[in-house]
Design an enzyme around this catalytic site. Sequence first.
Site, PDB file in Angstrom:
ATOM      1  N   ASN A  88       7.273   6.139   4.825  1.00  0.00           N
ATOM      2  CA  ASN A  88       6.478   7.369   4.729  1.00  0.00           C
ATOM      3  C   ASN A  88       7.160   8.424   5.603  1.00  0.00           C
ATOM      4  O   ASN A  88       7.024   8.404   6.824  1.00  0.00           O
ATOM      5  CB  ASN A  88       5.049   7.079   5.220  1.00  0.00           C
ATOM      6  CG  ASN A  88       4.193   8.323   5.210  1.00  0.00           C
ATOM      7  OD1 ASN A  88       4.574   9.365   4.667  1.00  0.00           O
ATOM      8  ND2 ASN A  88       3.006   8.230   5.815  1.00  0.00           N
ATOM      9  N   TRP A  89       7.875   9.324   4.945  1.00  0.00           N
ATOM     10  CA  TRP A  89       8.641  10.336   5.702  1.00  0.00           C
ATOM     11  C   TRP A  89       7.778  11.503   6.181  1.00  0.00           C
ATOM     12  O   TRP A  89       8.247  12.376   6.890  1.00  0.00           O
ATOM     13  CB  TRP A  89       9.793  10.864   4.831  1.00  0.00           C
ATOM     14  CG  TRP A  89      10.968   9.941   4.756  1.00  0.00           C
ATOM     15  CD1 TRP A  89      11.113   8.729   5.374  1.00  0.00           C
ATOM     16  CD2 TRP A  89      12.188  10.156   4.023  1.00  0.00           C
ATOM     17  NE1 TRP A  89      12.333   8.178   5.070  1.00  0.00           N
ATOM     18  CE2 TRP A  89      13.011   9.035   4.236  1.00  0.00           C
ATOM     19  CE3 TRP A  89      12.655  11.167   3.195  1.00  0.00           C
ATOM     20  CZ2 TRP A  89      14.283   8.908   3.674  1.00  0.00           C
ATOM     21  CZ3 TRP A  89      13.906  11.059   2.620  1.00  0.00           C
ATOM     22  CH2 TRP A  89      14.713   9.942   2.860  1.00  0.00           C
ATOM     23  N   LYS A  90       6.537  11.535   5.717  1.00  0.00           N
ATOM     24  CA  LYS A  90       5.622  12.619   6.110  1.00  0.00           C
ATOM     25  C   LYS A  90       6.287  13.978   5.879  1.00  0.00           C
ATOM     26  O   LYS A  90       7.040  14.124   4.918  1.00  0.00           O
ATOM     27  CB  LYS A  90       5.150  12.411   7.551  1.00  0.00           C
ATOM     28  CG  LYS A  90       4.598  10.999   7.772  1.00  0.00           C
ATOM     29  CD  LYS A  90       3.923  10.785   9.082  1.00  0.00           C
ATOM     30  CE  LYS A  90       3.441   9.337   9.169  1.00  0.00           C
ATOM     31  NZ  LYS A  90       2.655   9.050  10.339  1.00  0.00           N
ATOM     32  N   HIS A 111      -4.195   8.441   3.344  1.00  0.00           N
ATOM     33  CA  HIS A 111      -3.588   8.266   4.669  1.00  0.00           C
ATOM     34  C   HIS A 111      -4.497   8.912   5.717  1.00  0.00           C
ATOM     35  O   HIS A 111      -5.120   9.941   5.458  1.00  0.00           O
ATOM     36  CB  HIS A 111      -2.192   8.900   4.685  1.00  0.00           C
ATOM     37  CG  HIS A 111      -1.423   8.553   5.925  1.00  0.00           C
ATOM     38  ND1 HIS A 111      -1.639   9.191   7.124  1.00  0.00           N
ATOM     39  CD2 HIS A 111      -0.458   7.623   6.152  1.00  0.00           C
ATOM     40  CE1 HIS A 111      -0.831   8.660   8.033  1.00  0.00           C
ATOM     41  NE2 HIS A 111      -0.110   7.702   7.466  1.00  0.00           N
ATOM     42  N   GLU A 128      -3.932  10.710   8.167  1.00  0.00           N
ATOM     43  CA  GLU A 128      -3.644  12.119   8.486  1.00  0.00           C
ATOM     44  C   GLU A 128      -4.298  13.034   7.455  1.00  0.00           C
ATOM     45  O   GLU A 128      -4.738  14.138   7.790  1.00  0.00           O
ATOM     46  CB  GLU A 128      -2.125  12.338   8.566  1.00  0.00           C
ATOM     47  CG  GLU A 128      -1.557  11.734   9.846  1.00  0.00           C
ATOM     48  CD  GLU A 128      -0.098  11.333   9.774  1.00  0.00           C
ATOM     49  OE1 GLU A 128       0.608  11.713   8.836  1.00  0.00           O
ATOM     50  OE2 GLU A 128       0.338  10.599  10.697  1.00  0.00           O
ATOM     51  N   GLU A 145      -3.905   0.526   8.127  1.00  0.00           N
ATOM     52  CA  GLU A 145      -3.241   1.255   9.206  1.00  0.00           C
ATOM     53  C   GLU A 145      -4.266   1.658  10.267  1.00  0.00           C
ATOM     54  O   GLU A 145      -4.998   2.646  10.084  1.00  0.00           O
ATOM     55  CB  GLU A 145      -2.590   2.537   8.670  1.00  0.00           C
ATOM     56  CG  GLU A 145      -1.504   2.310   7.653  1.00  0.00           C
ATOM     57  CD  GLU A 145      -0.529   3.485   7.642  1.00  0.00           C
ATOM     58  OE1 GLU A 145       0.642   3.271   7.953  1.00  0.00           O
ATOM     59  OE2 GLU A 145      -0.949   4.608   7.334  1.00  0.00           O
ATOM     60  N   GLY A 171       2.130   6.068  15.103  1.00  0.00           N
ATOM     61  CA  GLY A 171       2.973   6.936  15.918  1.00  0.00           C
ATOM     62  C   GLY A 171       2.790   6.773  17.420  1.00  0.00           C
ATOM     63  O   GLY A 171       3.255   7.590  18.210  1.00  0.00           O
ATOM     64  N   SER A 208       3.222   1.908  13.856  1.00  0.00           N
ATOM     65  CA  SER A 208       4.248   1.541  14.841  1.00  0.00           C
ATOM     66  C   SER A 208       5.063   0.301  14.452  1.00  0.00           C
ATOM     67  O   SER A 208       5.416  -0.509  15.314  1.00  0.00           O
ATOM     68  CB  SER A 208       3.626   1.380  16.234  1.00  0.00           C
ATOM     69  OG  SER A 208       3.117   2.621  16.676  1.00  0.00           O
ATOM     70  N   GLY A 231       7.629   6.654  11.511  1.00  0.00           N
ATOM     71  CA  GLY A 231       8.742   7.086  12.365  1.00  0.00           C
ATOM     72  C   GLY A 231      10.025   6.281  12.182  1.00  0.00           C
ATOM     73  O   GLY A 231      11.115   6.864  12.054  1.00  0.00           O
TER      74      GLY A 231
HETATM   75  P1  PGA Z   1       4.313   5.068  12.242  1.00  0.00           P
HETATM   76  O1  PGA Z   1       3.480   5.714  11.026  1.00  0.00           O
HETATM   77  O2  PGA Z   1       5.129   3.942  11.678  1.00  0.00           O
HETATM   78  O3  PGA Z   1       5.152   6.206  12.769  1.00  0.00           O
HETATM   79  O4  PGA Z   1       3.314   4.589  13.231  1.00  0.00           O
HETATM   80  C1  PGA Z   1       2.928   4.928  10.010  1.00  0.00           C
HETATM   81  C2  PGA Z   1       2.209   5.776   9.012  1.00  0.00           C
HETATM   82  O5  PGA Z   1       1.624   6.803   9.383  1.00  0.00           O
HETATM   83  O6  PGA Z   1       2.197   5.459   7.822  1.00  0.00           O
END
Ligand code: PGA
Length: 256
Positions: A28-30, A110, A112, A180, A186, A220, A242
Amino acid sequence: MVASIIILSIREIIMINLDDFSSFYVANWKLNGDFEFIDNFLKDLKTPKDKKKCVVICPTSIHLDYLSKKAVDVFIGAQNISSHYEGSYTGEISAKALKELQISFCIIGHSERRQYYKEINQEINLKAATLVKNQITPILCIGETLEEKKNGLTKEILKKQLLESINSSCNKKNTIIAYEPVWAIGTGLTPDLKEIDEVHEFIRSCDSSFVNFSILYGGSVKSNNSKEIISLPNVNGALIGGASLKSGEFSEIIKD
Ligand code: PGA
């Protein structure tokens, strides 16, 4: 006539059958990456020989087509989709448009998006429906916040998110669930291995129809913890944020 049938059949995307794979690695490159980043990333990326491993990269919507034309041995996924089929919804992207680009997967729900864009389960449910209808595999995210965890609400929250946001057209062959924990995204923090497996087992037992779903862990995940997480009995892969932005690190995670 013959030519148009061939073109039609090339354009006709056949939905991925998730049963064909043993594990899933979703990057997931966001809101990261540009054309130069993609070129460099692909130059250094090493994909696994084991074709039972399904590797998916989800760039920004703007970069979907560019990445899908350049990438080899990986599937391409979007990070979000409109819950509407078409119409007066300025700025939205339809599942039909993703299908035209031959995009195979799409992350929905997600944390976010739930947090910053106030997405609710009912809307996510509609997104799942429009994706399945367009032969695109939804990767449906659920997860509890730190406060919910501290208050002992993890299972209750996950069950509600799942039952309300999964559409009746979703099944183990066409939909992936991603657990998640919001507090692990993150932050460098993860639940311990036993906890991850227990939560995944709980998700499977929420409803008899979920038993054989592929359930990914996200939050993470790095090359130094991915192997032990993915080898847990109830974990079928990982959703990686990340660490998926570094080609070497991501190659290490997906390595045979
Ligand atoms: P992260 O993000 O690996 O940076 O914790 C995971 C995600 O948001 O899908």
